[in-house]
Design an enzyme around this catalytic site. Structure first.
Site, PDB file in Angstrom:
ATOM      1  N   GLY A 262       3.960 -40.406 -35.052  1.00 30.40           N
ATOM      2  CA  GLY A 262       2.574 -40.774 -35.347  1.00 30.40           C
ATOM      3  C   GLY A 262       2.242 -40.724 -36.824  1.00 30.40           C
ATOM      4  O   GLY A 262       3.115 -40.545 -37.670  1.00 30.40           O
ATOM      5  N   VAL A 263       0.956 -40.886 -37.096  1.00 28.52           N
ATOM      6  CA  VAL A 263       0.509 -40.954 -38.492  1.00 28.52           C
ATOM      7  C   VAL A 263       0.091 -39.576 -39.001  1.00 28.52           C
ATOM      8  O   VAL A 263      -0.117 -38.657 -38.225  1.00 28.52           O
ATOM      9  CB  VAL A 263      -0.700 -41.901 -38.640  1.00 28.52           C
ATOM     10  CG1 VAL A 263      -0.279 -43.329 -38.503  1.00 28.52           C
ATOM     11  CG2 VAL A 263      -1.804 -41.532 -37.676  1.00 28.52           C
ATOM     12  N   GLU A 288       5.133 -47.499 -34.315  1.00 26.24           N
ATOM     13  CA  GLU A 288       4.137 -48.485 -34.757  1.00 26.24           C
ATOM     14  C   GLU A 288       3.987 -48.510 -36.266  1.00 26.24           C
ATOM     15  O   GLU A 288       3.561 -49.512 -36.826  1.00 26.24           O
ATOM     16  CB  GLU A 288       2.799 -48.213 -34.096  1.00 26.24           C
ATOM     17  CG  GLU A 288       2.288 -46.852 -34.454  1.00 26.24           C
ATOM     18  CD  GLU A 288       1.174 -46.384 -33.578  1.00 26.24           C
ATOM     19  OE1 GLU A 288       0.475 -47.218 -32.984  1.00 26.24           O
ATOM     20  OE2 GLU A 288       0.987 -45.172 -33.500  1.00 26.24           O
ATOM     21  N   ASN A 378     -10.226 -39.976 -37.246  1.00 31.22           N
ATOM     22  CA  ASN A 378      -9.656 -41.324 -37.387  1.00 31.22           C
ATOM     23  C   ASN A 378      -9.849 -42.122 -36.090  1.00 31.22           C
ATOM     24  O   ASN A 378     -10.399 -43.212 -36.111  1.00 31.22           O
ATOM     25  CB  ASN A 378      -8.162 -41.243 -37.700  1.00 31.22           C
ATOM     26  CG  ASN A 378      -7.894 -40.496 -38.997  1.00 31.22           C
ATOM     27  OD1 ASN A 378      -8.683 -40.560 -39.921  1.00 31.22           O
ATOM     28  ND2 ASN A 378      -6.789 -39.783 -39.039  1.00 31.22           N
ATOM     29  N   GLY A 382      -2.616 -45.365 -31.879  1.00 31.39           N
ATOM     30  CA  GLY A 382      -1.596 -45.755 -30.903  1.00 31.39           C
ATOM     31  C   GLY A 382      -1.039 -44.577 -30.138  1.00 31.39           C
ATOM     32  O   GLY A 382      -0.142 -44.749 -29.299  1.00 31.39           O
TER      33      GLY A 382
END
Ligand code: 0RQ
Length: 504
Positions: A262-263, A288, A378, A382
C-alpha cells in the site's frame, strides 16, 4: 507532430475557458504519476478571478486516485471543487472535506472505471488527460499512470489532452490497456501472472470529442516519504520473519506469491526492509502503485517484475528508468486500475496484501481512513480491493501515534474500512498477531499481547476481562472510552512517557 495537427491546439488558459461552472471533470492521475498538470492550474486561476468578480465557479472532480498538487491543492485552495471522488491525499482539500465545504465520496479504486461505464456518476462533461502521443484515429498513449483514463476517454463528452513531451515513448509502451465490458457481457479476465499482456499499449478516444490539445513538458510532481525509522524497521522485520515461516511451513510457495504494498511512509519503508533480507526470495509484485523503494529493489534485481497502475518515482529514478529501458521494459506492465486492483485477479493470483492501518480493534477490524471516525485522512484507496481478496491480508502500523498519546490498538475502531473477515495478520513494531483460525476472544488476547504497546496492554486486558459475555465481548459503555479520553484530555491514557522516553 503530423498526427495531432487535426486537433485544435491551445494554451492551458484557453482550455480552462472550455470548462463551465458545475461540470463534472475527470482528470488523469493515479498519485501524482500521469496527473494533468497545466489545465487544472489554469482552472484554479480562472476560479479565483471569477470569485473575485463575484461570480460562482466550482467543478466536480473525478480522478483515478490521489493526484499531484496541481489538481487537488490548487483547485481546493481556489475553492473550485464542490464534489470529489474517489481518493485524495491533499492537505487543503482534506481541510475542506472535513469542514463540509467539499462533498467527498470515498470509494474502492477498482470500482471507479466501472462506475463511469455504468453511468453511476452521471454524465462526465470533460476529461483532461495527460498523454505523450495521440493519433488522428484516436489512439491515446498514456504516460506514467493508466488509472481510470481509458474509461474517462471512453465516457467523456469532451476531451482535452495535455500532450506531455517530457515522458518518453518507452514508458507509454509499458501499458497494457483493456476496458472490461458491462455485465451481462463481461467475460472472465484471462490474466494468469503479473507480467502477462492482454490488451493494447494505447487507450482509445473518439477523435471528434477532442476539443483541445495543450502541449507541455513537465515531470510528475514529486512525492515525499519520511525515512525508515525504528517502527517501520521493526514492522519490516516481523513481516519478513512471518513470510519466511510461511514458506518453511509450506503455506507459501518457496518463490513466494506476488506482493501488493500500500501507500504511505510505513508501506514504503517496510518494502525497503523486505529487500534487505537475504533469505526473502526474488518476488513479483501485483500492485497499484510502484513507488520508489520498489524501484530500488527492482534495480538490484530483488523484484523480478511488477504489474502496477502507476509509476510513482523520483525524477532521478525516472531518468534511470528511461536510461535503462531495455532492463525495465520487460519487467513492468502498467494497467488500468480496474485490472491492477481487480478482486478476481487478486484472488486468482494469490496476492499477499500489505496495507497500513490508522487503528485496529481487538477483533481485527481495521480503520485506514477516518481519524476518530470523523475526519478523513486520505481514504480507503485500493486497500479494500486487495485486502478482501488476498491470499494473505496483512495490516500493519506503529502501536502508538502522536508521541504515544494514541494507541492504534483499540477496543473498537471508530470507523471500519476492512472487517475482521478480511484481516489475517496484524503487525506493529511490538510483534505480529496471526489471527487465522482464531475465535474473537483469542484474537483479542493475541492482538493485545503481540501488538499493543505495553503502556496500553493492562487497560485493554481489563477491558476484555470486564466486558459482557458473548461471541464477541464488548462493554458498550466503555467501548470508545480511550477515544473520549483523547478528545477530552489530549491523550488516551494519562502519564504516558514523553516521546524520547517511549519504551519500545
Ligand atoms: O500524522 O502526518 O500529522 O504526522 O496519521 O501516519 O504513520 O506516517 O503512516 O504515511 O504510512 O499512512 C493509513 C494514512 C498511513 C495510509 C495511512 C497519523 C500519524 C500521521 C500518517 P502526521 P504515518 P503512512 C493503496 C493502498 C489507506 C489507503 C491505502 C493510507 C498520519 O496508508 O492512506 O491503503 N491508507 N491505499 O501520526 C490519529 C491514529 C493515527 C493517526 C496514525 N490512530 N489516530 N492519527 N496517525 N495513526 C494505494 C492507493 O490507494 C493509491
Amino acid at each position: 507532430m503530423a498526427e495531432v495537427e487535426s486537433f485544435p491546439r491551445m494554451t492551458a488558459e484557453e482550455a480552462a475557458e472550455l470548462i463551465e461552472d458545475g461540470t463534472l471533470v475527470a482528470f488523469s492521475g493515479f498519485t501524482p504519476a500521469g496527473a494533468a498538470k497545466v489545465v487544472p492550474l489554469a482552472l484554479a486561476k480562472r476560479a479565483k478571478e471569477l470569485h473575485a468578480a463575484g461570480q460562482p465557479f466550482q467543478i466536480r472532480v473525478l480522478t483515478g486516485a490521489s493526484t499531484g498538487p496541481s489538481i487537488d491543492d490548487a483547485l481546493a485552495e481556489a475553492d473550485a471543487i464542490s464534489w470529489r471522488a474517489p481518493y485524495q491525499s491533499s492537505r487543503p482539500l482534506r481541510e475542506r472535506i472535513n469542514d463540509g465545504r467539499v462533498a467527498f465520496v470515498d470509494m474502492h479504486l477498482s470500482h471507479v472505471p466501472q462506475s463511469v461505464l455504468f453511468g453511476f456518476f452521471g454524465k462526465i462533461d470533460v476529461a483532461v488527460i495527460e498523454a505523450n502521443r495521440i493519433t488522428a484515429d484516436g489512439r491515446v498513449y498514456l504516460t506514467t499512470s493508466i488509472g481510470a483514463s481509458p474509461s474517462f476517454l471512453h465516457a467523456a463528452e469532451k476531451v482535452i489532452i495535455e500532450l506531455n513531451h517530457y515522458v518518453p515513448y518507452e514508458i507509454s509502451d509499458m501499458a497494457d490497456i483493456v476496458i472490461p465490458k458491462a455485465p451481462p457481457h463481461r467475460p472472465a479476465l484471462d490474466l494468469d501472472f503479473p507480467l502477462q499482456r492482454i490488451g493494447k499499449t494505447f487507450a482509445r478516444v473518439d477523435p471528434e470529442k477532442i476539443v483541445g490539445v495543450v502541449e507541455t513538458n513537465k515531470p510528475d510532481e514529486p512525492i515525499r516519504f519520511t525515512s525508515p525509522n525504528y517502527y517501520s524497521g521493526a514492522i519490516a522485520r516481523h513481516v519478513v520473519n512471518f513470510l519466511l515461516e510461511e514458506v518453511a511451513g509450506k503455506r507459501l510457495p518457496k518463490e513466494m506469491l506476488p506482493l501488493q504494498v500500500g501507500v504511505g511512509n510505513v508501506a514504503n519503508a517496510v518494502l525497503a526492509g523486505l529487500g534487505e533480507h537475504p533469505d526473502i526470495p526474488k518476488y513479483m509484485m501485483y500492485t497499484e502503485v510502484f513507488q520508489s523503494s520498489a524501484f530500488e529493489l527492482m534495480k538490484r534485481e530483488l523484484i523480478r517484475g511488477a504489474s502496477t497502475c502507476a509509476l510513482t518515482l523520483t525524477p532521478i529514478q525516472m531518468l534511470d528508468l528511461v536510461g535503462e529501458v531495455d532492463f525495465y521494459a520487460p519487467r513492468l506492465v502498467l494497467r488500468p486500475q480496474e485490472i491492477s486492483n481487480n478482486p478476481a485477479l487478486v484472488r486468482q493470483m494469490g496476492v499477499i496484501a500489505l496495507n497500513t492501518a490508522l487503528e485496529i480493534d481487538l477483533e481485527g477490524d481495521v480503520n485506514s481512513s477516518h481519524v476518530l471516525g470523523q475526519k478523513v485522512l486520505n481514504g480507503i484507496g485500493g486497500s479494500g480491493d486487495f485486502a478482501r481478496n488476498a491470499y494473505l491480508s496483512i495490516f500493519m502500523c506503529p502501536s502508538i501515534a502522536k508521541d504515544g498519546t494514541i494507541s492504534t490498538i483499540v477496543p473498537m475502531c471508530t470507523h471500519i474500512d476492512h472487517t475482521e473477515h478480511s484481516v489475517n495478520v496484524v503487525v506493529t513494531e511490538q510483534g505480529i498477531a496471526d489471527l487465522r483460525g482464531l475465535s474473537p476472544e483469542k484474537r483479542a488476547r493475541l492482538i493485545i499481547e503481540k501488538c499493543a504497546h505495553p503502556h496500553f496492554r493492562d487497560y485493554l486486558h481489563q477491558y476484555i476481562n470486564k466486558a459482557g459475555p458473548g461471541h464477541i465481548r464488548h462493554d458498550l459503555k466503555k467501548v470508545f472510552e480511550l477515544h473520549q479520553n483523547l478528545l477530552r484530555d489530549g491523550a488516551m491514557l494519562p502519564e504516558f512517557p514523553t516521546s524520547h522516553e517511549i519504551k519500545v
